[in-house]
Design a protein around this motif. Structure first.
Motif, mmCIF file in Angstrom:
data_model
loop_
_atom_site.group_PDB
_atom_site.id
_atom_site.type_symbol
_atom_site.label_atom_id
_atom_site.label_comp_id
_atom_site.label_asym_id
_atom_site.label_seq_id
_atom_site.Cartn_x
_atom_site.Cartn_y
_atom_site.Cartn_z
ATOM 1 N N UNK A 1 -38.271 -39.574 -12.202
ATOM 2 C CA UNK A 1 -39.338 -40.501 -12.609
ATOM 3 C C UNK A 1 -40.193 -40.907 -11.414
ATOM 4 N N UNK A 2 -39.544 -41.175 -10.289
ATOM 5 C CA UNK A 2 -40.299 -41.565 -9.089
ATOM 6 C C UNK A 2 -41.232 -40.445 -8.634
ATOM 7 N N UNK A 3 -40.828 -39.199 -8.871
ATOM 8 C CA UNK A 3 -41.644 -38.059 -8.484
ATOM 9 C C UNK A 3 -42.616 -37.641 -9.587
ATOM 10 N N UNK A 4 -42.605 -38.382 -10.697
ATOM 11 C CA UNK A 4 -43.499 -38.065 -11.801
ATOM 12 C C UNK A 4 -43.075 -36.851 -12.591
ATOM 13 N N UNK A 5 -41.757 -36.582 -12.636
ATOM 14 C CA UNK A 5 -41.246 -35.409 -13.319
ATOM 15 C C UNK A 5 -40.355 -35.818 -14.469
ATOM 16 N N UNK A 6 -40.178 -34.894 -15.386
ATOM 17 C CA UNK A 6 -39.202 -35.087 -16.449
ATOM 18 C C UNK A 6 -37.946 -34.334 -16.055
ATOM 19 N N UNK A 7 -36.843 -35.039 -15.963
ATOM 20 C CA UNK A 7 -35.578 -34.418 -15.594
ATOM 21 C C UNK A 7 -34.630 -34.522 -16.785
ATOM 22 N N UNK A 8 -34.133 -33.383 -17.237
ATOM 23 C CA UNK A 8 -33.160 -33.360 -18.315
ATOM 24 C C UNK A 8 -31.820 -33.006 -17.683
ATOM 25 N N UNK A 9 -30.905 -33.945 -17.703
ATOM 26 C CA UNK A 9 -29.621 -33.715 -17.036
ATOM 27 C C UNK A 9 -28.514 -34.370 -17.829
ATOM 28 N N UNK A 10 -27.480 -33.644 -18.167
ATOM 29 C CA UNK A 10 -27.344 -32.187 -18.046
ATOM 30 C C UNK A 10 -28.170 -31.477 -19.112
ATOM 31 N N UNK A 11 -28.290 -30.176 -18.979
ATOM 32 C CA UNK A 11 -29.120 -29.452 -19.941
ATOM 33 C C UNK A 11 -28.436 -28.153 -20.351
ATOM 34 N N UNK A 12 -28.862 -27.623 -21.474
ATOM 35 C CA UNK A 12 -28.436 -26.298 -21.906
ATOM 36 C C UNK A 12 -29.678 -25.508 -22.269
ATOM 37 N N UNK A 13 -29.822 -24.357 -21.651
ATOM 38 C CA UNK A 13 -30.933 -23.460 -21.968
ATOM 39 C C UNK A 13 -30.412 -22.326 -22.832
ATOM 40 N N UNK A 14 -31.168 -21.972 -23.845
ATOM 41 C CA UNK A 14 -30.870 -20.786 -24.629
ATOM 42 C C UNK A 14 -31.986 -19.797 -24.334
ATOM 43 N N UNK A 15 -31.646 -18.735 -23.620
ATOM 44 C CA UNK A 15 -32.640 -17.766 -23.190
ATOM 45 C C UNK A 15 -32.941 -16.788 -24.321
ATOM 46 N N UNK A 16 -34.030 -16.051 -24.166
ATOM 47 C CA UNK A 16 -34.487 -15.182 -25.243
ATOM 48 C C UNK A 16 -33.489 -14.079 -25.569
ATOM 49 N N UNK B 1 -21.344 -36.760 -13.283
ATOM 50 C CA UNK B 1 -20.957 -37.978 -13.979
ATOM 51 C C UNK B 1 -22.184 -38.803 -14.349
ATOM 52 N N UNK B 2 -21.959 -39.873 -15.082
ATOM 53 C CA UNK B 2 -23.062 -40.688 -15.591
ATOM 54 C C UNK B 2 -23.904 -41.285 -14.468
ATOM 55 N N UNK B 3 -23.253 -41.749 -13.414
ATOM 56 C CA UNK B 3 -23.993 -42.350 -12.301
ATOM 57 C C UNK B 3 -24.889 -41.318 -11.605
ATOM 58 N N UNK B 4 -24.380 -40.102 -11.408
ATOM 59 C CA UNK B 4 -25.196 -39.042 -10.816
ATOM 60 C C UNK B 4 -26.373 -38.701 -11.719
ATOM 61 N N UNK B 5 -26.127 -38.640 -13.017
ATOM 62 C CA UNK B 5 -27.211 -38.364 -13.954
ATOM 63 C C UNK B 5 -28.285 -39.432 -13.857
ATOM 64 N N UNK B 6 -27.888 -40.687 -13.788
ATOM 65 C CA UNK B 6 -28.873 -41.772 -13.660
ATOM 66 C C UNK B 6 -29.686 -41.636 -12.383
ATOM 67 N N UNK B 7 -29.034 -41.253 -11.291
ATOM 68 C CA UNK B 7 -29.766 -41.089 -10.023
ATOM 69 C C UNK B 7 -30.803 -39.982 -10.130
ATOM 70 N N UNK B 8 -30.408 -38.864 -10.781
ATOM 71 C CA UNK B 8 -31.354 -37.763 -10.934
ATOM 72 C C UNK B 8 -32.527 -38.151 -11.826
ATOM 73 N N UNK B 9 -32.255 -38.845 -12.911
ATOM 74 C CA UNK B 9 -33.331 -39.279 -13.803
ATOM 75 C C UNK B 9 -34.274 -40.220 -13.073
#
Length: 92
Positions: free
Chosen positions: A14-29, A2-10
């Motif tokens: 940020x606190x860890x100096x990382x870029x978090x994309x949540x939710x995400x979709x990967x298209x593999x080769x 949900x939106x609140x969980x996404x905000x917590x992950x983002x």
């Protein structure tokens, strides 16, 4: 996730100096698509895919490894989940 969980992950990313994309979709080769809870970028060019259900990752596991992604199945919850996960995972 949900939106609140996404905000917590983002916020945790940020606190860890990382870029978090949540939710995400990967298209593999090979053309397969993976919708996951989060993609955490820890180093170029790939990152770590996170999803609470192994059944989501399992069909793509070999392709993820081949393309340089790490992955983990975790229970999504508080910010500490992301911190603990990253502490135990290193890009390969």
């Amino acid at each position: 996730m949900n939106l609140e969980q996404t905000r917590r992950w983002l916020a945790a990313g940020r606190r860890l100096g990382l870029e978090v994309i949540a939710p995400c979709q990967l298209i593999l080769s090979n053309g397969s698509k993976l919708e996951a809870t989060a993609l955490v970028k820890v180093g170029p060019p790939k990152g770590m895919v996170v999803d609470p259900a192994w059944s989501v990752l399992e069909p793509h596991a070999h392709q993820l490894v081949a393309e340089g992604f790490g992955y983990s199945a975790v229970t999504i919850g508080e910010d500490d989940d992301l911190s603990d996960l990253l502490r135990d995972w290193a890009p390969g």
